[in-house]
Design a protein around this motif. Sequence first.
Motif, PDB file in Angstrom:
ATOM      1  N   GLN A 197       7.592   8.307   2.163  1.00  0.00           N
ATOM      2  CA  GLN A 197       6.685   7.167   2.071  1.00  0.00           C
ATOM      3  C   GLN A 197       5.426   7.645   1.348  1.00  0.00           C
ATOM      4  N   LEU A 198       5.118   7.039   0.193  1.00  0.00           N
ATOM      5  CA  LEU A 198       3.952   7.432  -0.595  1.00  0.00           C
ATOM      6  C   LEU A 198       2.999   6.261  -0.752  1.00  0.00           C
ATOM      7  N   LEU A 199       1.731   6.589  -0.957  1.00  0.00           N
ATOM      8  CA  LEU A 199       0.781   5.544  -1.323  1.00  0.00           C
ATOM      9  C   LEU A 199       1.186   4.991  -2.678  1.00  0.00           C
ATOM     10  N   THR A 200       1.167   3.689  -2.808  1.00  0.00           N
ATOM     11  CA  THR A 200       1.586   3.046  -4.045  1.00  0.00           C
ATOM     12  C   THR A 200       0.760   3.534  -5.226  1.00  0.00           C
ATOM     13  N   ARG A 201      -0.517   3.794  -5.014  1.00  0.00           N
ATOM     14  CA  ARG A 201      -1.365   4.252  -6.124  1.00  0.00           C
ATOM     15  C   ARG A 201      -0.940   5.631  -6.646  1.00  0.00           C
ATOM     16  N   ASP A 202      -0.130   6.368  -5.874  1.00  0.00           N
ATOM     17  CA  ASP A 202       0.322   7.695  -6.293  1.00  0.00           C
ATOM     18  C   ASP A 202       1.666   7.669  -7.021  1.00  0.00           C
ATOM     19  N   LEU A 203       2.240   6.486  -7.200  1.00  0.00           N
ATOM     20  CA  LEU A 203       3.520   6.389  -7.891  1.00  0.00           C
ATOM     21  C   LEU A 203       3.344   6.674  -9.373  1.00  0.00           C
ATOM     22  N   THR A 204       4.383   7.241  -9.977  1.00  0.00           N
ATOM     23  CA  THR A 204       4.334   7.547 -11.404  1.00  0.00           C
ATOM     24  C   THR A 204       5.608   7.050 -12.085  1.00  0.00           C
ATOM     25  N   ILE A 205       5.513   6.929 -13.389  1.00  0.00           N
ATOM     26  CA  ILE A 205       6.690   6.556 -14.168  1.00  0.00           C
ATOM     27  C   ILE A 205       7.766   7.602 -13.926  1.00  0.00           C
ATOM     28  N   GLY A 206       8.979   7.125 -13.673  1.00  0.00           N
ATOM     29  CA  GLY A 206      10.096   8.022 -13.389  1.00  0.00           C
ATOM     30  C   GLY A 206      10.393   8.178 -11.912  1.00  0.00           C
ATOM     31  N   ASP A 207       9.468   7.759 -11.041  1.00  0.00           N
ATOM     32  CA  ASP A 207       9.749   7.800  -9.602  1.00  0.00           C
ATOM     33  C   ASP A 207      10.905   6.868  -9.286  1.00  0.00           C
ATOM     34  N   VAL A 208      11.769   7.295  -8.374  1.00  0.00           N
ATOM     35  CA  VAL A 208      12.884   6.476  -7.907  1.00  0.00           C
ATOM     36  C   VAL A 208      12.453   5.814  -6.605  1.00  0.00           C
ATOM     37  N   VAL A 209      12.459   4.472  -6.584  1.00  0.00           N
ATOM     38  CA  VAL A 209      12.011   3.719  -5.417  1.00  0.00           C
ATOM     39  C   VAL A 209      13.208   3.127  -4.682  1.00  0.00           C
ATOM     40  N   ARG A 229       0.827  -1.220   0.000  1.00  0.00           N
ATOM     41  CA  ARG A 229       0.000   0.000   0.000  1.00  0.00           C
ATOM     42  C   ARG A 229       0.851   1.256   0.000  1.00  0.00           C
ATOM     43  N   THR A 230       2.037   1.172   0.576  1.00  0.00           N
ATOM     44  CA  THR A 230       2.939   2.325   0.575  1.00  0.00           C
ATOM     45  C   THR A 230       4.309   1.898   0.071  1.00  0.00           C
ATOM     46  N   THR A 231       5.051   2.877  -0.429  1.00  0.00           N
ATOM     47  CA  THR A 231       6.364   2.623  -1.009  1.00  0.00           C
ATOM     48  C   THR A 231       7.285   3.775  -0.652  1.00  0.00           C
ATOM     49  N   GLN A 232       8.550   3.444  -0.380  1.00  0.00           N
ATOM     50  CA  GLN A 232       9.525   4.491  -0.099  1.00  0.00           C
ATOM     51  C   GLN A 232      10.146   4.957  -1.414  1.00  0.00           C
ATOM     52  N   VAL A 233      10.051   6.262  -1.655  1.00  0.00           N
ATOM     53  CA  VAL A 233      10.576   6.863  -2.887  1.00  0.00           C
ATOM     54  C   VAL A 233      11.435   8.071  -2.547  1.00  0.00           C
ATOM     55  N   MET A 234      12.199   8.501  -3.529  1.00  0.00           N
ATOM     56  CA  MET A 234      12.955   9.752  -3.394  1.00  0.00           C
ATOM     57  C   MET A 234      12.181  10.843  -4.118  1.00  0.00           C
ATOM     58  N   ARG A 235      11.801  11.863  -3.393  1.00  0.00           N
ATOM     59  CA  ARG A 235      11.164  13.036  -3.994  1.00  0.00           C
ATOM     60  C   ARG A 235      11.785  14.269  -3.360  1.00  0.00           C
ATOM     61  N   ASP A 236      12.094  15.234  -4.161  1.00  0.00           N
ATOM     62  CA  ASP A 236      12.761  16.453  -3.692  1.00  0.00           C
ATOM     63  C   ASP A 236      14.025  16.122  -2.908  1.00  0.00           C
ATOM     64  N   CYS A 237      14.762  15.136  -3.389  1.00  0.00           N
ATOM     65  CA  CYS A 237      16.028  14.691  -2.797  1.00  0.00           C
ATOM     66  C   CYS A 237      15.880  14.159  -1.377  1.00  0.00           C
ATOM     67  N   GLU A 238      14.674  13.788  -0.992  1.00  0.00           N
ATOM     68  CA  GLU A 238      14.409  13.246   0.346  1.00  0.00           C
ATOM     69  C   GLU A 238      13.636  11.940   0.224  1.00  0.00           C
ATOM     70  N   PRO A 239      13.976  10.927   1.060  1.00  0.00           N
ATOM     71  CA  PRO A 239      13.153   9.715   1.061  1.00  0.00           C
ATOM     72  C   PRO A 239      11.777  10.015   1.655  1.00  0.00           C
TER      73      PRO A 239
END
Length: 131
Positions: A19-31, A7-17
Amino acid sequence: MINRISRTTQVMRDCEPQQLLTRDLTIGDVVLLKAGDIVPADVKLLKSNDLECSLLGEEDTVKKSATNYTGKNNNLDYANILYAGTIILSGSGIGVIFATGKETVFGKVVQNLSKINLENHLFNFSMKKLT
């Protein structure tokens, strides 16, 4: 099997790790993936550390690495690709998402199975009408 996706995934956004809802992931996200995680989408590995995984919880594990693929022509054999629903058994990795939802290998399999079931249902319905 659809419940295997986290349900959730750890990603890098704005140079910070984050935790996002998996349904909000997009192509190009770094996991960021580690042992115990379930791969949320189809991912190309950028970096890996002793990464081993299992697609269906099988005893046979598959080693994955960020090195470029130089083997067979079957993309299911790529050593640097992780598929949605795969369980990370050991190690860790960083990868970029290249397919989500219905566009993942798993999503396409589900769509094809649904199509086959619908075609079988329509065929059976048509046969009953004829008899």
